[in-house]
Design a protein around this motif. Structure first.
Motif, PDB file in Angstrom:
ATOM      1  N   SER A 290       0.839  -1.211   0.000  1.00  0.00           N
ATOM      2  CA  SER A 290       0.000   0.000   0.000  1.00  0.00           C
ATOM      3  C   SER A 290       0.868   1.253   0.000  1.00  0.00           C
ATOM      4  CB  SER A 290      -0.935   0.004   1.206  1.00  0.00           C
ATOM      5  OG  SER A 290      -1.960  -0.956   1.064  1.00  0.00           O
ATOM      6  N   ILE A 291       1.956   1.234   0.759  1.00  0.00           N
ATOM      7  CA  ILE A 291       2.866   2.376   0.792  1.00  0.00           C
ATOM      8  C   ILE A 291       3.549   2.545  -0.554  1.00  0.00           C
ATOM      9  CG2 ILE A 291       4.981   3.278   1.818  1.00  0.00           C
ATOM     10  CD1 ILE A 291       4.116   1.957   4.457  1.00  0.00           C
ATOM     11  N   MET A 292       4.020   1.431  -1.142  1.00  0.00           N
ATOM     12  CA  MET A 292       4.711   1.505  -2.423  1.00  0.00           C
ATOM     13  C   MET A 292       3.792   2.035  -3.520  1.00  0.00           C
ATOM     14  SD  MET A 292       6.731  -1.477  -4.572  1.00  0.00           S
ATOM     15  CE  MET A 292       5.303  -2.204  -5.377  1.00  0.00           C
ATOM     16  N   ALA A 293       2.525   1.625  -3.489  1.00  0.00           N
ATOM     17  CA  ALA A 293       1.596   1.979  -4.556  1.00  0.00           C
ATOM     18  C   ALA A 293       0.947   3.338  -4.360  1.00  0.00           C
ATOM     19  CB  ALA A 293       0.510   0.906  -4.680  1.00  0.00           C
ATOM     20  N   THR A 294       0.700   3.724  -3.109  1.00  0.00           N
ATOM     21  CA  THR A 294      -0.105   4.930  -2.856  1.00  0.00           C
ATOM     22  C   THR A 294       0.526   5.926  -1.896  1.00  0.00           C
ATOM     23  OG1 THR A 294      -1.307   3.967  -0.981  1.00  0.00           O
ATOM     24  CG2 THR A 294      -2.172   3.509  -3.184  1.00  0.00           C
ATOM     25  N   ASN A 295       1.668   5.540  -1.280  1.00  0.00           N
ATOM     26  CA  ASN A 295       2.289   6.372  -0.233  1.00  0.00           C
ATOM     27  C   ASN A 295       1.402   6.474   1.005  1.00  0.00           C
ATOM     28  OD1 ASN A 295       4.915   7.081  -0.671  1.00  0.00           O
ATOM     29  ND2 ASN A 295       4.484   9.062  -1.611  1.00  0.00           N
ATOM     30  N   ASP A 296       0.472   5.561   1.123  1.00  0.00           N
ATOM     31  CA  ASP A 296      -0.456   5.560   2.255  1.00  0.00           C
ATOM     32  C   ASP A 296      -0.555   4.127   2.776  1.00  0.00           C
ATOM     33  OD1 ASP A 296      -2.529   5.677   4.054  1.00  0.00           O
ATOM     34  OD2 ASP A 296      -3.989   6.533   2.670  1.00  0.00           O
ATOM     35  N   PRO A 297      -0.223   3.887   4.039  1.00  0.00           N
ATOM     36  CA  PRO A 297      -0.298   2.515   4.570  1.00  0.00           C
ATOM     37  C   PRO A 297      -1.696   1.911   4.505  1.00  0.00           C
ATOM     38  CG  PRO A 297       0.063   4.102   6.334  1.00  0.00           C
ATOM     39  CD  PRO A 297       0.256   4.833   5.050  1.00  0.00           C
ATOM     40  N   LYS A 298      -2.715   2.762   4.372  1.00  0.00           N
ATOM     41  CA  LYS A 298      -4.086   2.264   4.275  1.00  0.00           C
ATOM     42  C   LYS A 298      -4.608   2.306   2.838  1.00  0.00           C
ATOM     43  CE  LYS A 298      -5.368   3.556   8.998  1.00  0.00           C
ATOM     44  NZ  LYS A 298      -6.346   4.295   9.836  1.00  0.00           N
ATOM     45  N   GLY A 299      -3.705   2.581   1.882  1.00  0.00           N
ATOM     46  CA  GLY A 299      -4.115   2.730   0.493  1.00  0.00           C
ATOM     47  C   GLY A 299      -4.677   1.454  -0.109  1.00  0.00           C
ATOM     48  N   TYR A 300      -5.589   1.633  -1.074  1.00  0.00           N
ATOM     49  CA  TYR A 300      -6.245   0.497  -1.727  1.00  0.00           C
ATOM     50  C   TYR A 300      -5.419   0.063  -2.936  1.00  0.00           C
ATOM     51  CZ  TYR A 300      -9.654  -2.305  -4.280  1.00  0.00           C
ATOM     52  OH  TYR A 300     -10.293  -3.318  -4.946  1.00  0.00           O
ATOM     53  N   VAL A 301      -5.181  -1.254  -3.040  1.00  0.00           N
ATOM     54  CA  VAL A 301      -4.462  -1.832  -4.177  1.00  0.00           C
ATOM     55  C   VAL A 301      -5.311  -2.964  -4.751  1.00  0.00           C
ATOM     56  CG1 VAL A 301      -2.337  -2.929  -4.983  1.00  0.00           C
ATOM     57  CG2 VAL A 301      -2.259  -1.332  -3.044  1.00  0.00           C
ATOM     58  N   PRO A 302      -5.746  -2.859  -6.020  1.00  0.00           N
ATOM     59  CA  PRO A 302      -6.558  -3.942  -6.600  1.00  0.00           C
ATOM     60  C   PRO A 302      -5.713  -5.157  -6.951  1.00  0.00           C
ATOM     61  CG  PRO A 302      -6.131  -2.256  -8.244  1.00  0.00           C
ATOM     62  CD  PRO A 302      -5.559  -1.742  -6.953  1.00  0.00           C
ATOM     63  N   GLY A 303      -6.330  -6.326  -6.854  1.00  0.00           N
ATOM     64  CA  GLY A 303      -5.674  -7.563  -7.255  1.00  0.00           C
ATOM     65  C   GLY A 303      -6.106  -7.995  -8.649  1.00  0.00           C
ATOM     66  N   ILE A 304      -5.576  -9.107  -9.102  1.00  0.00           N
ATOM     67  CA  ILE A 304      -5.868  -9.602 -10.448  1.00  0.00           C
ATOM     68  C   ILE A 304      -7.361  -9.852 -10.624  1.00  0.00           C
ATOM     69  CG2 ILE A 304      -5.515 -11.550 -12.022  1.00  0.00           C
ATOM     70  CD1 ILE A 304      -2.655 -11.746 -10.887  1.00  0.00           C
ATOM     71  N   ASN A 305      -7.980 -10.508  -9.662  1.00  0.00           N
ATOM     72  CA  ASN A 305      -9.413 -10.795  -9.762  1.00  0.00           C
ATOM     73  C   ASN A 305     -10.245  -9.515  -9.750  1.00  0.00           C
ATOM     74  OD1 ASN A 305      -8.968 -13.562  -9.850  1.00  0.00           O
ATOM     75  ND2 ASN A 305      -9.047 -13.775  -7.614  1.00  0.00           N
ATOM     76  N   ASP A 306      -9.818  -8.540  -8.962  1.00  0.00           N
ATOM     77  CA  ASP A 306     -10.534  -7.257  -8.933  1.00  0.00           C
ATOM     78  C   ASP A 306     -10.488  -6.589 -10.304  1.00  0.00           C
ATOM     79  OD1 ASP A 306     -10.962  -7.389  -6.059  1.00  0.00           O
ATOM     80  OD2 ASP A 306      -8.837  -6.967  -5.876  1.00  0.00           O
ATOM     81  N   LEU A 307      -9.327  -6.626 -10.928  1.00  0.00           N
ATOM     82  CA  LEU A 307      -9.152  -5.981 -12.222  1.00  0.00           C
ATOM     83  C   LEU A 307      -9.933  -6.701 -13.323  1.00  0.00           C
ATOM     84  CD1 LEU A 307      -5.365  -5.288 -11.780  1.00  0.00           C
ATOM     85  CD2 LEU A 307      -7.112  -3.528 -12.063  1.00  0.00           C
TER      86      LEU A 307
END
Length: 510
Positions: A290-307
């Motif tokens: 979440s930090i790597m993708a959004t700079n927010d430890p609570k950030g949302y990151v979609p997975g393969i199934n979500d996409l």
């Protein structure tokens, strides 16, 4: 026409064209990082000569410049072949987006290549013909020219990952550039350039340290080895730290515009908030992804199934499913055919404009219209997962390695390193440094695997899949040239290694 393309292309042609381009790119990338890395090394060494007027530094600069030149020549040869393949094996791609993709390549050829050619001649043959200041400038400008070449090549590659600054013209069936500045200065291009160049400096640093360790092991050119090692390790440490920082920025860019690539890199099938970063399967850094993708430890990151199935983020942003994207892409393709037919038959403007409105409203998903199975939208997860970890692991290792080298050479802190003499260590210490050279190349190549495998199945992200990009060739033709290139590139690599080893064995003229 593009919409009929899939009816004519042999599946074998697609696979072998991809294999041939991958072969050429992998071999080319063996030469480029060392060119960019040694450019910094030789520039710093000659700067020392300019400052001190010590002939030792002049001969040291000449030595590193010779190694640079050997590698530079091989990189040019493979790079030219790589660009030609866009016209031979990927002519449909070149036709569809050549107006955009060709622009940075043209600039690279006209500006950077001639800049390199001019100043590299002065660097090698101008020692007694120009002033020391002008020669030093020529050395740095040679390296700058190589770096500018990398900039424009990476701009072209970044545009494939994040196509901006263009519009589709239904009358010409081509994408046309509307903003060169958007293409040249896209955030994706800047991040890719910074990360790629700093990782290349790591290769230059480890190569320099490895060569110096060989001299120390052989008890030859001790002063050159120690002084150059300090420079190589210094460049390497700074580069490794910068590569980590630029890599984080690249990760954020990928999360924004290529979320499927990020999901494949993490083998993340079901996403969410507060996602951990996997070190290996079963072990993860809490909140790391979440930090790597959004700079927010609570950030949302979609997975393969979500996409694939569609999702809605906690802040209400909705992403359509792959099935919906495919349906809208097919709608755009069908409307394009109807538009061109209406234009050819002289249909009323209302009919033409209606089809044009359908094209425009669905053009974002145009490339999805060529996808038959949404499973094809998932890149090779295993390759991306492990290539990413090898790349990051090697980078972390080199931060530690270069720090130790600098600590030993400068004996800091003295309480820990005062008993170590860098010129008189057991042989296995030097062998460790030498054997890390191929490991650096493995890490660098893994970075390119992530960049290119992670983009699959797209030649241009969301715009054109690989199977709609190739030339209408017989697969046998591509197979023949694949193996011809394999033999040619392997021979070139063997020749370069042989010449480099002979030059290293000969050493500087001190």
């Amino acid at each position: 026409m593009l919409q009929n393309l899939l009816l004519n292309i042999d599946a074998g042609t697609i696979d072998w064209s991809r294999a041939q381009f991958a072969l050429t790119a992998i071999y080319h990338w063996l030469f480029v990082p060392l060119t960019l890395g040694l450019a910094v090394i030789m520039g710093i060494v000659e700067t020392k000569y300019y400052q001190t007027k010590d002939e030792f530094w002049k001969e040291a600069a000449k030595f590193w410049q010779k190694l640079f030149g050997i590698n530079f020549a091989m990189g040019v040869a493979t790079g030219i072949i790589l660009e030609f393949e866009f016209g031979t094996n990927w002519s449909n791609y070149s036709w569809f987006v050549g107006d955009i993709f060709g622009a940075p390549l043209a600039v690279e050829g006209i500006v950077a290549f001639f800049m390199e050619s001019t100043f590299v001649a002065v660097m090698y043959f101008g020692w007694k013909k120009v002033s020391p200041g002008f020669h030093l400038a020529s050395t740095w400008l040679t390296g700058l020219g190589a770096t500018i070449s990398a900039w424009w090549i990476l701009v072209a590659n970044a545009w494939m990952q994040y196509p901006v600054g263009c519009e589709f013209n239904p009358d010409t069936m081509r994408n046309e550039m509307v903003s060169f500045a958007e293409v040249a200065l896209s955030p994706f291009a800047i991040s890719k350039f910074c990360h790629t160049v700093t990782s290349s400096w790591i290769i230059g640093g480890i190569f320099c340290v490895g060569v110096c360790c060989w001299y120390l092991m052989k008890k030859r050119h001790t002063r050159l080895a120690v002084e150059s090692m300090k420079i190589g390790a210094g460049v390497g440490l700074v580069a490794a730290l910068l590569a980590g920082a630029t890599g984080h920025k690249s990760g954020m860019d990928v999360a924004e515009v290529q979320p499927m690539k990020l999901a494949a890199m993490e083998a993340l099938y079901d996403g969410g908030t507060e996602q951990g970063l996997k070190l290996i399967e079963g072990i993860e850094v809490p909140y790391g992804l979440s930090i790597m993708a959004t700079n927010d430890p609570k950030g949302y990151v979609p997975g393969i199934n979500d996409l694939l199935n569609g999702y809605t983020t906690p802040d209400g942003k909705t992403e359509p499913s792959a099935d919906e994207k495919i349906a809208r892409g097919k709608k755009a393709i069908e409307a394009l055919a109807a538009y061109r037919k209406a234009k050819a038959e002289g249909a009323p403007d209302s009919t033409i404009n209606y089809q044009l409105s359908i094209i425009n409203s669905n053009m974002k998903y145009f490339g999805y219209g060529y996808v038959k199975d949404k499973a094809d939208l998932v890149p090779p997860v295993l390759v991306n997962f492990w290539a990413f970890r090898v790349m990051v692991g090697v980078g972390c290792l080199f931060i530690l390695f270069f720090a130790v080298i600098l600590a030993v050479t400068y004996k800091f802190p003295k309480a820990l390193f005062k008993k170590y003499d860098i010129t008189a260590l057991p042989a296995w210490h030097y062998w460790v440094a030498i054997l890390l050279i191929p490991l650096a190349y493995i890490g660098s190549e893994c970075g390119w695997l992530v960049a290119e495998f992670g983009r699959q199945p797209w030649t241009i992200q969301d715009m054109l899949p690989t199977w709609a990009s190739v030339s209408d060739l017989q697969s046998s033709s591509v197979i023949i040239t694949f193996f011809l290139f394999l033999v040619l590139f392997t021979t070139m690599l063997a020749v370069e290694i042989n010449i480099l080893l002979k030059q290293i064995k000969k050493g500087p003229e001190l």
